[in-house]
Design a protein around this motif. Structure first.
Motif, PDB file in Angstrom:
ATOM      1  N   LEU A 223     -89.686  21.676  51.197  1.00  8.96           N
ATOM      2  CA  LEU A 223     -90.277  21.127  52.418  1.00  8.96           C
ATOM      3  C   LEU A 223     -90.056  19.614  52.497  1.00  8.96           C
ATOM      4  O   LEU A 223     -89.889  19.048  53.571  1.00  8.96           O
ATOM      5  CB  LEU A 223     -91.766  21.471  52.482  1.00  8.96           C
ATOM      6  CG  LEU A 223     -92.548  20.991  53.707  1.00  8.96           C
ATOM      7  CD1 LEU A 223     -91.879  21.430  55.000  1.00  8.96           C
ATOM      8  CD2 LEU A 223     -93.981  21.503  53.671  1.00  8.96           C
TER       9      LEU A 223
ATOM     10  N   ALA B 154     -92.891  22.949  47.594  1.00  8.51           N
ATOM     11  CA  ALA B 154     -93.091  21.617  48.151  1.00  8.51           C
ATOM     12  C   ALA B 154     -91.798  20.806  48.142  1.00  8.51           C
ATOM     13  O   ALA B 154     -91.540  20.031  49.065  1.00  8.51           O
ATOM     14  CB  ALA B 154     -94.180  20.884  47.371  1.00  8.51           C
TER      15      ALA B 154
ATOM     16  N   GLY C  16     -99.269  24.776  61.066  1.00 12.27           N
ATOM     17  CA  GLY C  16     -99.891  24.327  59.822  1.00 12.27           C
ATOM     18  C   GLY C  16     -98.844  23.835  58.846  1.00 12.27           C
ATOM     19  O   GLY C  16     -97.821  24.491  58.649  1.00 12.27           O
ATOM     20  N   CYS C  17     -99.080  22.669  58.251  1.00 13.74           N
ATOM     21  CA  CYS C  17     -98.114  22.120  57.297  1.00 13.74           C
ATOM     22  C   CYS C  17     -98.868  21.322  56.240  1.00 13.74           C
ATOM     23  O   CYS C  17     -99.345  20.227  56.512  1.00 13.74           O
ATOM     24  CB  CYS C  17     -97.124  21.228  58.015  1.00 13.74           C
ATOM     25  SG  CYS C  17     -95.936  20.520  56.868  1.00 13.74           S
ATOM     26  N   PRO C  18     -98.998  21.878  55.026  1.00 14.48           N
ATOM     27  CA  PRO C  18     -99.928  21.310  54.050  1.00 14.48           C
ATOM     28  C   PRO C  18     -99.351  20.263  53.111  1.00 14.48           C
ATOM     29  O   PRO C  18     -99.911  20.037  52.063  1.00 14.48           O
ATOM     30  CB  PRO C  18    -100.357  22.546  53.256  1.00 14.48           C
ATOM     31  CG  PRO C  18     -99.155  23.417  53.276  1.00 14.48           C
ATOM     32  CD  PRO C  18     -98.408  23.125  54.554  1.00 14.48           C
ATOM     33  N   THR C  19     -98.244  19.599  53.435  1.00  9.29           N
ATOM     34  CA  THR C  19     -97.824  18.472  52.601  1.00  9.29           C
ATOM     35  C   THR C  19     -97.546  17.270  53.487  1.00  9.29           C
ATOM     36  O   THR C  19     -97.111  17.408  54.626  1.00  9.29           O
ATOM     37  CB  THR C  19     -96.565  18.749  51.738  1.00  9.29           C
ATOM     38  OG1 THR C  19     -95.396  18.591  52.547  1.00  9.29           O
ATOM     39  CG2 THR C  19     -96.603  20.123  51.111  1.00  9.29           C
TER      40      THR C  19
ATOM     41  N   LEU D  80     -97.050  26.860  57.377  1.00 14.60           N
ATOM     42  CA  LEU D  80     -96.345  26.760  56.103  1.00 14.60           C
ATOM     43  C   LEU D  80     -97.382  26.765  54.977  1.00 14.60           C
ATOM     44  O   LEU D  80     -98.425  26.127  55.076  1.00 14.60           O
ATOM     45  CB  LEU D  80     -95.508  25.486  56.065  1.00 14.60           C
ATOM     46  CG  LEU D  80     -94.451  25.399  57.168  1.00 14.60           C
ATOM     47  CD1 LEU D  80     -93.699  24.082  57.084  1.00 14.60           C
ATOM     48  CD2 LEU D  80     -93.471  26.568  57.076  1.00 14.60           C
ATOM     49  N   VAL D  81     -97.078  27.510  53.932  1.00 11.02           N
ATOM     50  CA  VAL D  81     -97.978  27.641  52.789  1.00 11.02           C
ATOM     51  C   VAL D  81     -97.186  27.172  51.574  1.00 11.02           C
ATOM     52  O   VAL D  81     -96.071  27.632  51.358  1.00 11.02           O
ATOM     53  CB  VAL D  81     -98.394  29.120  52.597  1.00 11.02           C
ATOM     54  CG1 VAL D  81     -99.245  29.286  51.363  1.00 11.02           C
ATOM     55  CG2 VAL D  81     -99.106  29.627  53.844  1.00 11.02           C
ATOM     56  N   ILE D  82     -97.754  26.231  50.818  1.00 15.66           N
ATOM     57  CA  ILE D  82     -97.007  25.698  49.683  1.00 15.66           C
ATOM     58  C   ILE D  82     -97.287  26.518  48.440  1.00 15.66           C
ATOM     59  O   ILE D  82     -98.431  26.766  48.082  1.00 15.66           O
ATOM     60  CB  ILE D  82     -97.378  24.226  49.423  1.00 15.66           C
ATOM     61  CG1 ILE D  82     -96.937  23.392  50.609  1.00 15.66           C
ATOM     62  CG2 ILE D  82     -96.722  23.715  48.142  1.00 15.66           C
ATOM     63  CD1 ILE D  82     -95.458  23.444  50.896  1.00 15.66           C
TER      64      ILE D  82
ATOM     65  N   GLU E 199     -95.282  14.806  53.234  1.00 17.75           N
ATOM     66  CA  GLU E 199     -93.887  14.508  53.603  1.00 17.75           C
ATOM     67  C   GLU E 199     -93.354  15.572  54.557  1.00 17.75           C
ATOM     68  O   GLU E 199     -92.578  15.267  55.467  1.00 17.75           O
ATOM     69  CB  GLU E 199     -93.017  14.330  52.356  1.00 17.75           C
ATOM     70  CG  GLU E 199     -92.696  15.587  51.600  1.00 17.75           C
ATOM     71  CD  GLU E 199     -93.894  16.092  50.818  1.00 17.75           C
ATOM     72  OE1 GLU E 199     -93.813  17.205  50.283  1.00 17.75           O
ATOM     73  OE2 GLU E 199     -94.943  15.404  50.735  1.00 17.75           O
ATOM     74  N   GLY E 200     -93.814  16.826  54.386  1.00 18.07           N
ATOM     75  CA  GLY E 200     -93.407  17.877  55.310  1.00 18.07           C
ATOM     76  C   GLY E 200     -93.972  17.613  56.701  1.00 18.07           C
ATOM     77  O   GLY E 200     -93.291  17.780  57.715  1.00 18.07           O
TER      78      GLY E 200
END
Lengths: 293, 293
Positions: free
Chosen positions: A101, A98, B217-220, A122-124, B222-223
């Motif tokens: 990113l 994270a 796909g972007c799981p944050t 994207l995978v955190i 701020e990202g």
């Protein structure tokens, strides 16, 4: 050859998390997906899915996912040479931490955004365990603090991310009036990102403190930074994430002159798609602008 | 009375995710934790843990967690009146959505940071399903888009979070030269936070588009914002998250004059600790500064 209709159903279930969403993703009914997975399991004679929520792969399922991931990369290469085959949706799954990113990843890869060769997911994952996701076949590439490539993959050193133990000046006055003594560290709440986040432990060990410490848990990067700015606790924050707050003194080191440097490696399958090659070249070229050598 | 030594072992396993970490947390060996959980299961005659990774609670286990959470709140109240009992670690687990944590949550609760009544553990959950975590006994309070309180709990309306469908001007020129036509929406990649994120679907439905669309796909949080700024895609972004980018025109609406307002409710157990009461009063007082009525 393997029955890829069944494997695609399995991949959709793992990636989407439920049979219902897998069905939507593939344009099939939930029951068609479920039948395909059951057929796959009866042919193999063992389960491929754990019926958890969200659904996850068994060991055998993970081996299949790993294979699917690599076949998709090969398909991507093939389509570049035989465009008439396309469009097959090429979705590149990348695991990264994270903090990357939130800081250098987007500017470093910005030039790839205007002409993407496909869709990315994207995978955190914590930098300490991103490689596990790749090994499980869940992602095609990852950023990881471990150098050792897994079998069939390559790794490239990108640089070090420097973490400093930062807090608001008010917090430091409140909890560390006499510096970071053992007594003070046993009372002062830290900020911890999640159960895999050992940075605070590693930092405290590096300055000679090996006991337990209280902490608030905060599992997002921007929340973590804001909690530090608001005086909830101290925590390991990437230097490049808060240049303004550092310059303006809104965040200060709890023990000036100490930090942790965490190495970052880029891992990808040796038989990669051209798109991963492009990412790799871009990251190797751009990362030194943000990361320490 | 129940055997709280066993329940505490169960809670530590659920909250820490593994037997090993639960042991570290309680200062016990991994095997002691495992024995306590087994003893609890043999007394109940049914499993309390699903052996997934991370470990999770069965239905019975969730009922026990729910009970533990409420007993902890009562203990917190008791200790305020009988300080000689303390310190018992009072850890307040709160589920909230990542967008709130990235925007108004920290400034709204800042005044509680300087004299925390205990440690907090923030748990990120989509606003559509935070309530489920509370029902499962995993958290003591949550932010949720649903008004209906669960049995034994109260809810308070805090305000609406306004989401706009934003992208970089360059992206809009590239994908929407003739506006958000159906043809264009079927080609233009969106940004999707995760499998529970239906905001893009809801927004597109609200402007009359009901078909599938490509997405990264972007799981944050701020990202996600950075990917939008860098032209990877368009996505539903809280207006209050990007005031500067909106003012400076680095982000623009894909269809000006359209948005989604998502209500936010604060839920907590009726038998709450004084600390939750303080949070509740603070949130009710501060939220209107950031949220729409």
């Amino acid at each position: 050859m393997l029955d890829y209709k069944l494997l695609a159903a399995l991949a959709a279930v793992i990636e989407q998390g439920t049979f219902e969403r897998a069905g939507q993703h593939l344009g099939l009914t939930q029951s068609a997906i479920s039948q395909r997975v059951k057929l796959l399991e009866s042919r193999l004679g063992c389960p491929v899915l754990k019926r958890t929520h969200p659904l996850s792969a068994t060991d055998v399922g993970q081996r299949l996912m790993n294979h699917i991931q690599q076949v998709r990369l090969l398909e991507g290469n093939l389509i570049e040479h035989v465009p008439a085959l396309g469009p097959i949706e090429q979705r590149l799954r990348i695991a990264l931490n994270a903090d990357s990113l939130a800081t250098w990843w987007c500017p470093a890869t910005a030039s790839l955004a205007t002409e993407p060769a496909g869709l990315i997911e994207l995978v955190i994952e914590d930098q300490a365990i991103g490689l596990k996701r790749m090994q499980e076949g869940d992602v095609a590439a990852c950023l990881c603090s471990s150098e050792m490539p897994i079998q069939g993959a390559r790794s490239h050193f990108l640089g070090h991310m420097r973490y400093r133990a930062l807090a608001s000046p008010d917090y430091v006055n409140r909890y560390f009036p006499n510096g970071t003594t053992s007594e003070a560290l046993s009372q002062a709440p830290a900020l911890v990102f999640g159960p895999n986040d050992r940075l605070q432990h590693d930092y405290l060990a590096s300055i000679g403190y090996h006991h337990t410490f209280p902490y608030h848990g905060c599992p997002t990067v921007e929340g973590y930074l804001r909690m530090a700015l608001n005086g909830w606790g101290y925590g390991m924050i990437p230097e490049i994430q808060a240049p303004d707050a550092l310059k303006e003194g809104r965040l200060v080191d709890i023990q000036p002159g100490t930090w942790l440097d965490v190495p970052l490696y880029w891992h990808h399958w040796r038989q990669s798609s051209r798109w991963i090659e492009t990412f790799t070249q871009q990251l190797i070229k751009q990362a030194p602008q943000w990361l320490k050598p």
